[in-house]
Design a protein around this motif. Structure first.
Motif, short mmCIF file in Angstrom:
data_model
loop_
_atom_site.label_atom_id
_atom_site.label_comp_id
_atom_site.label_asym_id
_atom_site.label_seq_id
_atom_site.Cartn_x
_atom_site.Cartn_y
_atom_site.Cartn_z
N LEU A 1 -10.27 4.61 -11.30
CA LEU A 1 -11.41 5.43 -11.83
C LEU A 1 -11.89 6.21 -10.57
O LEU A 1 -11.79 7.65 -10.44
CB LEU A 1 -12.36 4.85 -12.58
N VAL A 2 -12.14 5.43 -9.61
CA VAL A 2 -12.73 6.01 -8.14
C VAL A 2 -11.85 5.86 -7.35
O VAL A 2 -11.61 4.64 -6.86
CB VAL A 2 -14.23 5.54 -7.91
N ARG A 3 -11.12 6.79 -7.19
CA ARG A 3 -9.68 6.42 -6.52
C ARG A 3 -10.06 6.75 -5.02
O ARG A 3 -10.59 7.63 -4.52
CB ARG A 3 -8.64 7.47 -6.64
N GLU A 4 -9.55 5.68 -4.36
CA GLU A 4 -9.56 5.73 -2.54
C GLU A 4 -8.38 5.37 -1.94
O GLU A 4 -7.39 4.66 -2.45
CB GLU A 4 -10.90 4.90 -2.31
N GLY A 5 -8.47 5.70 -0.60
CA GLY A 5 -7.30 5.26 -0.15
C GLY A 5 -7.59 5.28 1.70
O GLY A 5 -8.94 5.61 1.85
N THR A 6 -6.56 5.11 2.49
CA THR A 6 -7.09 5.12 3.76
C THR A 6 -6.71 6.27 4.56
O THR A 6 -5.71 7.00 3.95
CB THR A 6 -6.63 3.97 4.41
N LYS A 7 -7.06 6.45 5.67
CA LYS A 7 -6.76 7.66 6.39
C LYS A 7 -5.20 7.43 6.55
O LYS A 7 -4.61 8.74 6.59
CB LYS A 7 -7.35 7.71 7.77
N SER B 1 -12.88 17.74 -11.94
CA SER B 1 -12.00 16.77 -11.23
C SER B 1 -12.61 16.32 -10.00
O SER B 1 -13.49 16.63 -9.61
CB SER B 1 -10.59 17.32 -11.10
N TYR B 2 -11.93 15.31 -9.75
CA TYR B 2 -12.53 14.49 -8.23
C TYR B 2 -11.54 14.53 -7.34
O TYR B 2 -10.32 14.47 -7.64
CB TYR B 2 -12.75 13.05 -8.90
N LEU B 3 -12.00 14.50 -6.01
CA LEU B 3 -11.32 14.38 -4.88
C LEU B 3 -11.35 13.16 -4.40
O LEU B 3 -12.57 12.62 -4.15
CB LEU B 3 -11.83 15.43 -3.94
N ALA B 4 -10.45 12.44 -4.02
CA ALA B 4 -10.23 10.82 -3.80
C ALA B 4 -11.10 10.68 -2.63
O ALA B 4 -11.15 11.53 -1.73
CB ALA B 4 -8.92 10.39 -3.76
N ARG B 5 -11.47 9.50 -2.51
CA ARG B 5 -12.32 8.94 -1.14
C ARG B 5 -11.15 8.28 -0.27
O ARG B 5 -10.43 7.63 -0.47
CB ARG B 5 -13.33 8.05 -1.42
N ILE B 6 -11.53 8.77 0.92
CA ILE B 6 -10.74 8.53 2.02
C ILE B 6 -11.42 7.40 2.96
O ILE B 6 -12.61 7.71 3.11
CB ILE B 6 -10.07 9.33 3.02
N LYS B 7 -11.03 6.27 3.26
CA LYS B 7 -11.89 5.28 4.19
C LYS B 7 -10.96 5.52 5.49
O LYS B 7 -9.61 5.69 5.57
CB LYS B 7 -11.87 3.93 3.62
N ASN B 8 -11.60 5.16 6.49
CA ASN B 8 -11.11 5.13 8.05
C ASN B 8 -11.20 3.71 8.49
O ASN B 8 -11.88 3.62 9.38
CB ASN B 8 -11.76 6.34 8.74
N ASP C 1 -0.65 12.82 1.49
CA ASP C 1 -1.80 13.40 1.13
C ASP C 1 -2.49 13.36 -0.54
O ASP C 1 -3.30 13.57 -0.69
CB ASP C 1 -2.17 14.85 1.85
N ASP C 2 -1.11 13.38 -1.17
CA ASP C 2 -1.29 13.40 -2.51
C ASP C 2 -1.38 11.99 -3.17
O ASP C 2 -1.15 11.72 -4.49
CB ASP C 2 -0.55 14.36 -3.33
N PHE C 3 -1.64 11.04 -2.23
CA PHE C 3 -1.61 9.66 -2.83
C PHE C 3 -2.51 9.36 -4.06
O PHE C 3 -1.99 8.58 -5.12
CB PHE C 3 -1.91 8.58 -1.69
N TYR D 1 -7.82 14.84 -8.34
CA TYR D 1 -7.19 13.98 -9.44
C TYR D 1 -8.20 14.26 -10.83
O TYR D 1 -9.19 14.29 -10.50
CB TYR D 1 -6.92 12.46 -9.24
N ASP D 2 -7.66 13.95 -11.91
CA ASP D 2 -8.50 14.11 -13.22
C ASP D 2 -8.92 12.60 -13.57
O ASP D 2 -8.05 11.73 -13.38
CB ASP D 2 -7.56 14.81 -14.35
#
Lengths: 1104, 483
Positions: free
Chosen positions: A739-745, A1078-1085, A752-754, A1065-1066
């Motif tokens: 639901l709350v999408r996240e990925g790493t740097k 829509s939401y823009l995914a969160r990136i962690k570093n 970038d469209d992970f 992403y929706d």
């Protein structure tokens, strides 16, 4: 009856004059144009005999019916013409004025723009023009407007707790005091703020009453940070961090994005430094803290440690960063790998690394932070505010006890009799002072105990001024005459100096001009000094005097219009920090000696918002708790102590104890209890107004002068009964749903469209429906529904459904969103959303149109916190026997938040199920809600996958919240029908019971903008609203700029870029609702060298 | 011919010809006069004490229903326990429950009529009445559960000033049409069936008022051939119209859920599953009512063990269909590989907050009727009565499992919630039972609980060639000769 415009007939003789060729020809078009000038139907009435006849007939019938039914009539209400109105006022149009308020915590200020309708302020927002601020705000700022209308505010003078009048105070005390002009035994107890005028007047007062002394007290002002800064940079020297320039930020128990703000505009600065889309360097945040804060939630690496242990961690870090010799620390109990890798990373980004520490931390930590920042070359500006540091409450009590104080002026936002550290016995001490004059907005315990109480004004009712942390001078201007006749602090000080009537005798003053309406500054308008506005005008004189001194060159009108003086700033200061010596390290908390951390209340701050319904009902960003504070406790500790949510416990430190309910909270340091201040407790006797009385638990008995915020050695005893905790989210885990999408740097750099392939999105089958629906976003002139597989028949006659100029959409950037609730409260202010009270929240009926879904994730998502009923043992591993020593894996719990409002689905499930067509799609892509058509079947709410729809189970706007169940037997005037009604946005319907409501994308603003564009377009076809000119309330409020709103049909609009962002992403795309939000995914570093780095930011990457 | 028949060896009656000895539908060789006397006697004689013992509390409970409705409308839907995410609670559960109960009546009267199941005659009247009263109870809920009761007329497709039509895509609107059609046709069907019996009552009535009223409603029935011809045609046509309605109403009610996108609701199996469940629950309720009535009013000769046995078999069949649906739902959710579907059922049966309700439902509806495999159980009226009541509870739980427990756990875990009914909701449910019982008791008091004319039609006496009748006639003749 509407007046009909009679066109003057052309003269029968003489020259014929015409205004257009159409008129000359008397063409059909012209005639119809003439007719169309009037409201629809007006002309028909005249030309069509039948309608007219019908009209008469209906009139007759209606009159006859009215004759039969005369027994019932509506109460007589009068329309009062607005003859003597405010300048620039056009009825129904908003005026925007710039002002400012002091920032919570006493440092800096919040520059604001206030929306007013017909002289009523209705909405507060940040000032976007300010050079150092983004224009966002926080929940408290948003909710502060409600405080102004609070009917429970102090509404008059009190003498020994009994109502009296101003003249009595003047005659009985003030005049005599002023004439005596003796400073013997005079003390002022104030709250710290950045107002130069107040500082000047206070200095004047101290000068006039020679020998008087100023003390300051705020519940949450520990003063340790200021004390350290004074020692390093000299008195008044202040360090102002700049988060935008920092690529590595280490926060030592500092919620700089939440309740412990540092710097000019920390959230916006941090968000800008974290941007990933432009390919720039993304910052990295390390957080060392006890319980989760908003800052900890944003952190890339979070180290969970008791607050008392932050000193040790800071010392260990300083040892690595600046060579500080930290002897005497038992390193085995700390995560030294975490500490050293963090230090290495900070050092690697020298010049761009920043360390900040929380105000609750002791002076030594702030010294260590200054040392580290110096070693790192941190982006910190040091300024000299010139502010004097006053003595604290402890000194005042000591002076009182030694009999020195005879007259005490209390003008602090806090309530010292109630909330001062317990060992000071302030109530007893104040009782010894012969004359206590309390000046404040609330009749609190201090006010009741004082000899005199003078009602204070809200910041929206008074002139004043403040300076930001870097010293930009902002003017505070009144929006409305004091609602309940209060006296501002500046007026109060003035009245001590000079008789108010004399001061204003002949000084013409000018009022401010609205900031947004019209770019040019209008000529100053003289306000005649009238007796009744003396005090207000008087303060203006004082502020203008200060203004001349601070920003002499600037034009006053210009400054009032935009709200600040551009080129003002504090002079720079300098100093060389030196490492503190003789540090005393405390032991880790353990089951027999727990540690209590007192933190600001996310809803009440230090108690000043205790009677604010919006804040009380605004869920705590971490725990989602409303209408209460609770002892937050880690899952492991709770299980060890045998405690469950809602269990009442007695928390004792020595012989002092409090009672509070327990609430388990992930990520809380072991053997610590976190409680928030600012609640007056369940004792209904302690009346703090309609809203705040009997709410929460009083934690102040645990506070001492020595340990005001971090209290060691507490024990917990289960009391054997439970307390109902009104949580708005009872579930902690995403349950394996992305639901709350996240990925790493790294993931982002690689693909970038992970985010678009996370969750079930990768498994979405091809749409095989024969009916493809409209492509609302195609910009093919008047036929925008062209869709490859659409056959023409589907389009015919349906063009009206689609507005080719406007298709609204929103993106919410989860990467920037910190979960602070500003949007939620802003929405409440903008859209007249009622509060429902604790009982209704318990019943699950809160009304927020935009809410903050908060999830915790960790490696073992399900086991960890799958259900609040289950036993959770993540902190209960084999290493529990040596508390504190644990691998970071145990602590790899992350918090992620997601604001959810109506997603304005193109294929909205709610629309198909409404039996009465009360929710339908508008031509510009909104999922519109027609309140007066709604009968309240609530089917739409069931079928909404986002659960964005809210139902008015009761007449929340009409009945008192404690009498909702009394129905019509309850009086139809509740707390909300009196003064608080004045806050309502006149452009938004106030909903009655029985109807569904939800986010409208601020349709009132959209309509206003569209009408504006149409008016501006005149005859041309260019009726499109200008790109990026329209903002919605949540977007305005967001301090991180995470919310973007705009028109998909305008390529210049930033929303188009947002929708094309690869992170876009929706939510729940799988079910095919085609949401407009829509939401823009969160990136962690994450720092790969850190322990547990591989588990950061990957919670949704494997989800289906 | 008849006397010839007794002297030949040729089988003269189909049942004998097939060699199947059919159980008589009316026991103890009761005569037509006895049937009339016994059934009309219920109306004409004083009611037993137990009638009053049941009636007075029922009236009080029905009054309570009125009180809760006044409270509900004057104060707001908040007096119930609904919330966000569970916007539908007991109101809709009870609506579906009552509507389900209302299925057996029309099934018995229409489908069994068309399929020439003659045993229906002694139970159809009461079960049709039960249907109507259950639909009345059901109808209260959707009407009153809305937020603005006074605007409920928006559901009716009548022209209005705003030229806004209803949303014909909405299953709720279909509900309105389906239920109102069902109710109208059921009333008509019931009433048409009542006409000959009303005439009987009229003819027997002694009190003036009763004579007038029964006469009024008997529509001038004289029992002429022509009247019978028309009557039977009308009855047949109404049976034909009712038959699809039996299937449509609960299918449409199931669309309220099936056409939504809520995981756990969004299922194509719902229409047949709901219809089977409704028949199942309806027959259970028929048994619940008829077993005591039979005993109290001495109707054992007309409502025989054969009836009970047949209905128990139907309960067994439909209960097993329902059980199949339960298991098929689980399989489909697993087989769909949809996360949300899978979780919805996982939470329903394993880890959700309402798992207990699922197992209650499963036990009551699937396990308990299995005793009806045994003839002994079907013939033991206590067993039948208890199982029927367990099934009544089970069917209520089925609706509870489907409605609130599904809503409490849908797409976004952050919005998961919990629902428990308020006292007002509970009292209201109790109140509908009061209303139902009150109406049913009034029905017993004022109308023939068994269709007199139809039962007479299945008596051996009615068929001059019936071997039983032939024997009986000879017996009576012999007795007369002996005299």
């Amino acid at each position: 009856m509407k007046r009909k415009w009679i066109h003057p007939e052309a003269p029968e003789t003489g020259r014929q004059y015409w205004r257009s060729l159409g008129e000359l020809e008397d063409s059909k078009d012209f005639k119809s144009w003439l007719e169309r000038e009037f409201p629809q139907g007006a002309a028909e009435l005249e030309s069509d005999d039948d309608s007219r006849r019908n009209f008469i007939k209906l009139m007759g019938a209606a009159t006859a019916l009215a004759g039969f039914g005369v027994a019932c009539s509506r109460p007589v209400r009068n329309l009062v013409p607005f003859n003597d109105h405010v300048e620039w006022l056009v009825p129904g149009k908003a005026l925007f004025y710039a002002t400012a308020k002091p920032r919570l915590g006493g440092r800096g200020c919040d520059p604001l723009v206030v929306t007013t309708y017909d002289g009523r302020p209705t909405k507060v927002d940040g000032n976007k023009l300010h050079p150092n601020m983004s224009g966002g705000s926080d929940a408290f700022t948003q909710a502060s407007i409600l405080d102004m209308y609070d009917p429970d505010r102090s509404r008059g003078y009190l003498k020994a707790g009994n109502p009296t009048v101003a003249a009595d105070f003047e005659g009985g005390f003030l005049n005599g005091f002023r004439e005596a002009a003796s400073g013997d035994g005079v003390a002022f107890l104030i709250s710290e703020n950045s107002s130069p005028t107040r500082a000047r007047l206070l200095a004047d007062a101290v000068a006039k009453y020679a020998g008087s002394k100023v003390y300051s007290y705020d519940v949450l002002a520990g003063g340790s940070r200021e004390a350290a800064e004074n020692e390093i940079y000299g008195e008044g020297g202040r360090a102002v961090p700049n988060f935008e320039k920092a690529e590595r930020v280490l926060s030592l128990d500092c919620d700089f994005m939440g309740l412990d703000k540092q710097g000019e505009d920390p959230v916006a600065e941090f968000a800008r430094g974290r941007k990933v889309d432009d390919g720039g360097e993304m910052n990295r945040l390390y957080s060392v803290e006890s319980g989760f804060t908003l800052t900890g939630g944003m952190a890339d690496h979070r180290y969970r440690v008791a607050s008392s242990q932050v000193l040790q961690v800071a010392a260990l870090l300083a040892a690595e960063i600046s060579g500080f010799s930290a002897g005497g620390i038992n390193k085995a109990v700390y995560n030294t790998k975490w500490i050293s890798e963090c230090a290495k990373d900070l050092l690697a980004a020298k010049g761009k690394s920043l360390v900040v520490a929380g105000s609750a931390q002791p002076k030594e930590v702030h010294h260590l932070v200054a040392v580290m920042n110096a070693a790192l070359g941190a982006p910190v500006s040091v300024v000299n505010t010139g502010q004097k540091t006053n003595s604290g409450l402890a000194e005042l009590v000591a002076d009182i006890n030694s009999g020195k104080i005879k007259t005490l002026f209390v003008s602090t936002e806090s309530d010292p009799v109630f909330d001062a550290p317990a060992d000071l016995n302030v109530a007893e001490a104040f009782a010894k002072v012969p004359r206590v004059v309390h000046h404040g907005v609330r009749v609190n315990l201090t006010a009741r105990q004082s000899t005199w109480h003078v009602p204070a004004t809200h910041y929206l009712e008074a002139w004043g001024d403040f300076r930001s942390e870097l010293g930009v001078y902002s003017v505070q201007q009144p929006m409305i005459r004091p609602m309940w006749g209060g006296v501002s602090e500046i007026n109060f000080l003035q009245s001590l100096l000079v008789s108010p009537v004399a001061a204003v005798a002949a000084t013409p003053v000018s009022a401010g001009e609205p900031v947004k309406e019209g770019e040019k500054a209008a000529a100053p308008v003289a306000v005649e000094a009238k007796a009744e506005v003396n005090l207000v005008a008087d303060a203006l004189v004082a502020v203008q005097e200060t203004f001349k001194r601070v920003a002499g060159g600037a034009d006053w009108n210009d400054v009032v219009r935009i709200g600040f003086a551009k080129d003002t700033k504090y002079p720079a200061a300098s100093g060389s920090p030196s490492a503190p010596s003789g540090l005393k390290f405390s032991d880790l908390p353990h089951p027999e000696a727990l540690e209590v951390n007192l933190v600001p209340g996310s809803s009440t701050y230090d108690g000043r918002f205790v009677n604010n319904g919006w804040m009380q009902e605004s869920p705590d960003p971490i725990t989602k708790l409303t209408w209460d504070n609770a002892a937050l406790i880690g899952f492991g500790t709770a299980s060890r102590l045998g405690l469950e949510d809602g269990d009442m416990v007695e928390i004792a430190v020595g012989d002092r104890s409090i009672k509070a309910p327990v609430l388990r909270s992930p990520g809380q340091a072991d053997y610590t209890l976190q409680l928030s201040v600012g609640y007056y407790g369940v004792d209904e006797e302690v009346s703090v107004g309609n809203v705040g009385t009997g709410v929460g638990f009083d934690v102040n008995p645990l506070r001492t002068t020595a340990n005001p915020f971090v209290i060691p050695g507490a024990t917990v005893k289960k009391l054997g009964y439970k307390h109902d905790l009104a949580l708005t989210a009872e579930h902690y885990s995403m349950e394996g749903r992305a639901l709350v999408r996240e990925g790493t740097k790294d993931m982002f750099d690689e693909h970038d469209d992970f985010a678009q392939t996370q969750g079930m999105d990768a498994h979405i089958p091809e749409e095989i429906s024969l009916y493809k629906g409209y492509d609302f976003t195609s910009s093919d002139d008047l036929n925008p529904t062209r869709n490859e597989e659409n056959s023409d028949w589907a389009l015919e006659g349906h063009a009206f459904r689609v507005d080719p100029n406007h298709q609204w959409a929103m993106t919410i950037d989860l990467h920037s969103c910190i979960g602070c609730n500003a949007c939620s409260v802003a929405c409440q202010a903008e859209n007249n959303i009622p509060i429902v009270g604790k009982h209704q929240v318990l019943a699950g009926r809160e009304m927020h149109w935009i809410r903050m879904d908060r999830y915790f994730t960790s490696e073992k998502d399900h086991e960890l916190i799958s259900d609040r009923g289950g036993v959770t043992d993540y902190a209960f591993g084999d290493k529990l026997e040596t508390p504190g020593r644990r691998s970071i894996d145990d602590d790899a719990v992350e918090m992620i938040t997601q604001p959810v409002a109506c997603q304005q689905c193109e294929a909205a499930p709610c629309e198909t199920v409404c039996p009465v067509n009360a929710t339908v799609h508008s031509s510009d892509g909104l999922n519109a809600m027609t309140y007066n058509r709604c009968i309240g079947t609530r089917y739409c709410a069931n079928n909404c996958p986002y659960k964005a729809r809210r139902f008015n189970y009761f007449d929340y706007n009409k009945r008192p919240l404690d009498k909702l169940y009394h129905g019509p037997l309850a009086p139809a005037e509740g707390h909300a029908t009196t003064s608080e009604q004045l806050q309502k946005n006149p452009n938004v319907t106030v909903r009655m019971r029985g109807v569904i409501e939800k986010c409208t994308y601020c349709v009132q603003r959209i309509s206003k903008a569209k009408i504006g564009a149409k008016v501006a377009a005149r005859d041309s076809a260019d009726v499109q609203v200008k790109a990026n000119s329209l903002t919605v309330a949540c977007q305005d409020a967001c301090p991180a700029g995470a919310i973007d709103f705009g028109n998909l049909m305008n390529e210049k609009d930033s929303i188009v870029g947002g929708k094309n962002n690869p992170r876009n992403y929706d939510l729940l795309k799988y079910i095919g609702t085609r949401p407009r939000t829509s939401y823009l995914a969160r990136i962690k570093n994450p720092n790969p060298a850190m322990p547990g780095a591989d588990k950061v930011g990957v919670s949704t990457s494997k989800m289906h | 011919m008849a006397s010839d028949a007794s002297t030949t060896d040729q089988p003269i009656h189909p049942s004998e010809a097939e060699g199947v000895a059919r159980e008589p539908l009316v026991l103890n060789n009761r005569s037509m006069a006895w049937v009339t006397d016994r059934i009309c006697g219920i109306v004409e004689n004083r009611q037993p004490l137990i009638w009053w013992v049941l009636f007075i509390p029922s009236v009080l409970l029905a009054g309570l229903l009125g009180g809760t409705l006044v409270y509900l409308v004057s104060t707001g839907v908040g007096v119930w326990g609904n919330n966000q995410p569970v916007a539908w609670g007991w109101a809709i559960v009870n609506f579906v429950f009552w509507i389900g109960i209302g299925h057996a009546g029309t099934l018995i009267s229409a489908i069994l009529f068309l399929t020439r199941q003659k045993w229906r005659t002694s139970v159809n009247r009461a079960s049709e009445a039960m249907t109507l009263f259950a639909v009345v109870c059901a109808g209260i809920y959707p009407g009153f559960h809305v937020g603005r009761f006074w605007m409920v007329w928006f559901l009716a497709p009548i022209p209005n000033a705003n030229a806004i039509w209803q949303n014909f895509k909405s299953p709720l609107l279909w509900d309105v049409f389906a239920v109102s059609t069902y109710f109208t046709v059921s009333v008509l069907f019931w009433y048409v069936g009542l006409i000959p019996d009303l005439a009987t009552l009229r003819d027997r009535a002694k009190a003036k008022l009763a004579k007038v009223l029964y006469g009024l409603f008997a529509l001038g029935w004289r029992g002429g051939n022509r009247q019978w011809r028309h009557y039977e045609m009308a009855y047949l046509i109404l049976a034909g119209i009712s038959t699809p309605l039996v299937l449509s109403v609960h299918s449409v009610v199931s669309f309220d859920f099936a056409t939504s996108i809520v995981p756990g609701w969004h299922t194509t199996i719902f229409p047949p599953y709901f219809v089977a469940g409704a028949v199942f629950g309806g027959f259970a309720m028929v048994l619940t009512l008829m077993l005591p009535v039979r005993k109290l009013y001495g109707l054992e000769d007309m409502i025989t063990h054969k009836h009970v046995d047949n209905m128990a078999k139907i309960i067994l069949l439909t209960g097993t269909i329902v059980g199949y649906a339960y298991i098929m739902e689980l399989f489909i959710s697993y087989y769909s590989a949809s996360k949300y579907e899978g979780d919805a059922f996982h939470l329903r049966i394993l880890s959700g907050p309402y798992t207990w309700a699922y197992y209650c439902m499963f036990f009551c509806n699937v396990i308990s009727p299995q005793v009806f495999w045994f003839k002994k159980a079907r013939l033991n009226l206590w067993v039948v009565f208890i199982v029927a009541n367990i099934v009544n509870c089970g069917m209520w739980f089925e609706r509870f499992v489907i409605i609130p427990t599904t809503l409490a756990r849908d797409f976004l875990p952050g919005q998961w919630g919990y629902y428990s009914p308020s006292i007002t909701e509970k009292l209201m449910f109790l109140g509908t039972f009061g209303l139902f019982m009150m109406l049913f008791l009034l029905f017993i008091r004022f109308l023939p609980v068994i269709a007199i004319a139809e039962v007479k039609g299945v008596l051996p006496e009615n068929d001059p060639h019936h071997p039983d009748w032939v024997k009986l006639k000879e017996k009576r003749r012999a007795a007369a000769a002996a005299e």
